[in-house]
Design an enzyme around this catalytic site. Structure first.
Site, PDB file in Angstrom:
ATOM      1  NE  ARG A  40      10.034  -0.283 -13.997  1.00  0.00           N
ATOM      2  CZ  ARG A  40       8.842  -0.084 -13.461  1.00  0.00           C
ATOM      3  NH1 ARG A  40       8.155   0.993 -13.775  1.00  0.00           N
ATOM      4  NH2 ARG A  40       8.333  -0.961 -12.616  1.00  0.00           N
ATOM      5  CE  LYS A 202      -2.964  -1.031   1.478  1.00  0.00           C
ATOM      6  NZ  LYS A 202      -3.965  -0.574   0.599  1.00  0.00           N
ATOM      7  N   GLY A 360       9.416  -2.514  -6.250  1.00  0.00           N
ATOM      8  CA  GLY A 360       8.677  -1.411  -5.655  1.00  0.00           C
ATOM      9  C   GLY A 360       9.536  -0.586  -4.712  1.00  0.00           C
ATOM     10  N   GLY A 383       4.148  -4.683  -8.761  1.00  0.00           N
ATOM     11  CA  GLY A 383       2.984  -5.581  -8.758  1.00  0.00           C
ATOM     12  C   GLY A 383       3.264  -6.903  -9.451  1.00  0.00           C
TER      13      GLY A 383
HETATM   14  P1  ADP Z   1       7.027  -2.479  -1.794  1.00  0.00           P
HETATM   15  O1  ADP Z   1       6.734  -1.408  -2.790  1.00  0.00           O
HETATM   16  O2  ADP Z   1       8.471  -2.751  -1.630  1.00  0.00           O
HETATM   17  O3  ADP Z   1       6.208  -3.725  -2.057  1.00  0.00           O
HETATM   18  P2  ADP Z   1       5.045  -1.433  -0.006  1.00  0.00           P
HETATM   19  O4  ADP Z   1       4.483  -0.610  -1.103  1.00  0.00           O
HETATM   20  O5  ADP Z   1       4.255  -2.578   0.459  1.00  0.00           O
HETATM   21  O6  ADP Z   1       6.528  -1.926  -0.364  1.00  0.00           O
HETATM   22  O7  ADP Z   1       5.287  -0.518   1.276  1.00  0.00           O
HETATM   23  C1  ADP Z   1       6.088   0.614   1.231  1.00  0.00           C
HETATM   24  C2  ADP Z   1       5.618   1.657   2.198  1.00  0.00           C
HETATM   25  O8  ADP Z   1       5.414   1.152   3.490  1.00  0.00           O
HETATM   26  C3  ADP Z   1       6.650   2.742   2.342  1.00  0.00           C
HETATM   27  O9  ADP Z   1       6.164   3.912   1.724  1.00  0.00           O
HETATM   28  C4  ADP Z   1       6.808   2.911   3.853  1.00  0.00           C
HETATM   29  O10 ADP Z   1       6.814   4.270   4.265  1.00  0.00           O
HETATM   30  C5  ADP Z   1       5.601   2.200   4.393  1.00  0.00           C
HETATM   31  N1  ADP Z   1       5.824   1.745   5.771  1.00  0.00           N
HETATM   32  C6  ADP Z   1       6.790   0.923   6.212  1.00  0.00           C
HETATM   33  N2  ADP Z   1       6.726   0.778   7.550  1.00  0.00           N
HETATM   34  C7  ADP Z   1       5.678   1.525   7.975  1.00  0.00           C
HETATM   35  C8  ADP Z   1       5.087   1.802   9.254  1.00  0.00           C
HETATM   36  N3  ADP Z   1       5.574   1.265  10.355  1.00  0.00           N
HETATM   37  N4  ADP Z   1       4.015   2.633   9.297  1.00  0.00           N
HETATM   38  C9  ADP Z   1       3.532   3.172   8.179  1.00  0.00           C
HETATM   39  N5  ADP Z   1       4.033   2.952   6.936  1.00  0.00           N
HETATM   40  C10 ADP Z   1       5.092   2.137   6.840  1.00  0.00           C
HETATM   41 MG    MG Z   2       5.052  -0.045  -3.042  1.00  0.00          MG
END
Ligand code: ADP
Ligand code: MG
Length: 404
Positions: A40, A202, A360, A383
């Site tokens: 960053r 989620k 993220g 976000g």
């Molecule tokens: P980003 O930050 O790229 O938007 P998220 O914050 O939505 O991604 O999700 C990241 C998290 O999702 C990671 O910490 C990962 O461990 C978790 N994750 C991915 N697949 C699974 C799964 N099958 N079960 C539980 N957690 C998961």
């Molecule tokens: Mg995340």
């Protein structure tokens, strides 16, 4: 409305107040705060160097961590000033005060081509409250305002939004401009086929993105824990996998919308399932192709996409002209469950498509795979990039002057 760009701003000899995103990951080593990833800071260098090179007197504002409105020593930006000085190869002055006479004197004493970083904006509760008096007091430190803090642009805080009202002109920084060019411009009219990979923990985090992109995407590749909420709707057994039971109606709606629009909405056909979420577990195994009769095994949790799914997703990626990726498709933090995520990162790296990584944890995964350089664009916002992709207005951008 197109916003004023840095190039259109007269900055020579002027006091330029720049909001940056210096919210870097740190670690405490032997009682000292060490920056573990300075991406960053590096991403902001073009804007700072542009200004310094044109004889601006640069005043930087940033936040760091969650000090919750009061000074907390471990959230001081002082170590960041040191690292920034190394990267800029010039001194970076530091002001422990955010507003008031002392800092006004420091700013008055700045010569053209000099830079001053103010202490953590979130040491004052007025920052997150977007307090007008605090915004006004900050505005006294500059002649013009530049917002380059993309990662904080989805927040309407004093230094990210409120302040713009009290300065004659306010513009996007170069990083802000670049983020908007890819996440807004490029995705408004993506080259087709446009493939969207979504994962993460989620489905509720990604609803807005799915809905917004349903209009534009040809194919969704769904991984991560969110896949299992869709399984549940389809009657595929989910074992002990994460399912959001309060989001089943919504998942059903999304599946129906995809069908109605003729969008390919592809769920994993097989998975890695395990009894234990830990490295080196002997209980992890690849499921066969899933059906309504045979889903995730009872007592097992699905933690990554399986080998057949990897091949299926790779074939879709190979056909794409634009790929947007947000959310790891497995618990990639544990090496045993990282294969799906890293395989997709490799497929993106090998593709000629425009590849955009949405921020993220996905960015962390791509960096860990050592493939960051191979992507067309990697967002610095988590976000903020999601909200932008959802088509929302970012307060930190909305507050800026319009182009003349
Ligand atoms: P980003 O930050 O790229 O938007 P998220 O914050 O939505 O991604 O999700 C990241 C998290 O999702 C990671 O910490 C990962 O461990 C978790 N994750 C991915 N697949 C699974 C799964 N099958 N079960 C539980 N957690 C998961
Ligand atoms: Mg995340």
């Amino acid at each position: 409305m197109p916003k004023l760009t840095l190039a259109e701003l007269d900055v020579s000899h002027r006091r330029v107040l720049v909001r940056v995103d210096f919210n870097v990951p740190t670690e405490e080593k032997a009682g000292k705060v060490v920056i573990t990833d300075d991406t960053r800071l590096r991403e902001t260098l073009p804007t700072i160097q542009y200004l310094l090179g044109r004889g601006a007197r640069v005043v930087l504002m940033a936040h760091f961590g969650r000090p919750k409105g009061k000074p907390v020593a471990k959230y001081s930006l002082a170590p960041v000033a040191e690292r920034l000085a190394e990267l800029l190869e010039q001194p970076v002055q530091f002001s422990p005060e955010l507003v008031g006479e002392a800092v006004e004197h420091r700013v008055d004493a700045l010569a053209p081509g000099e830079v001053l970083l103010l202490e953590n904006m979130r040491f004052r509760a007025e920052e997150e409250a977007n307090d007008p008096e605090f915004s006004k007091a900050l505005a006294r430190l500059g002649d013009v305002y530049v917002n380059d803090a993309f990662g904080a642009a989805h927040r309407a805080h004093a230094s990210t939004a409120g302040i713009a009202r009290y300065l004659a002109e306010s513009a996007m920084g170069l990083l802000m401009e670049k983020e908007l060019r890819y996440l807004q411009g490029e995705l408004a009219h993506p080259a087709k086929p446009f493939v969207v990979i979504l994962g993460g923990s989620k489905v509720s985090d990604k609803i807005g993105v799915i809905k917004a992109l349903m209009q534009k995407a040809d194919t969704f590749l769904i991984g991560g824990a969110m896949a299992y909420t869709f399984y549940k709707v389809l009657g595929i057994p989910t074992g002990d996998s994460r399912v959001e039971n309060d989001k089943l109606d919504l998942a059903r709606e999304l599946l129906a919308a995809a069908k109605a629009k003729g969008v390919n909405f592809i769920l994993p056909v097989d998975n890695i399932e395990t009894r234990e979420i830990k490295a080196g577990t002997a209980t992890a195994r690849n499921t066969p192709r899933l059906t309504v009769e045979q889903g995730i095994s009872p007592g097992y949790e699905a933690v990554d996409i399986g080998v057949q799914t990897i091949e299926l997703f790779k074939a879709e990626i190979a056909r794409a002209k634009t790929v947007l990726w947000n959310g790891p498709v497995g618990i990639f933090e544990i090496p045993d469950f990282a294969r799906g995520t890293f395989s997709l990162a490799e497929a993106l790296a090998a593709s000629d498509a425009t590849t955009i990584i949405g921020g993220g944890d996905s960015v962390t995964a791509v960096k860990q795979a050592g493939l960051a350089e191979k992507m067309t664009f990697i967002s610095t916002g988590g976000g903020a990039s999601l909200e932008l992709i959802e088509g929302k207005d970012l307060p930190g951008v909305a507050a800026l002057s319009e182009r003349k």
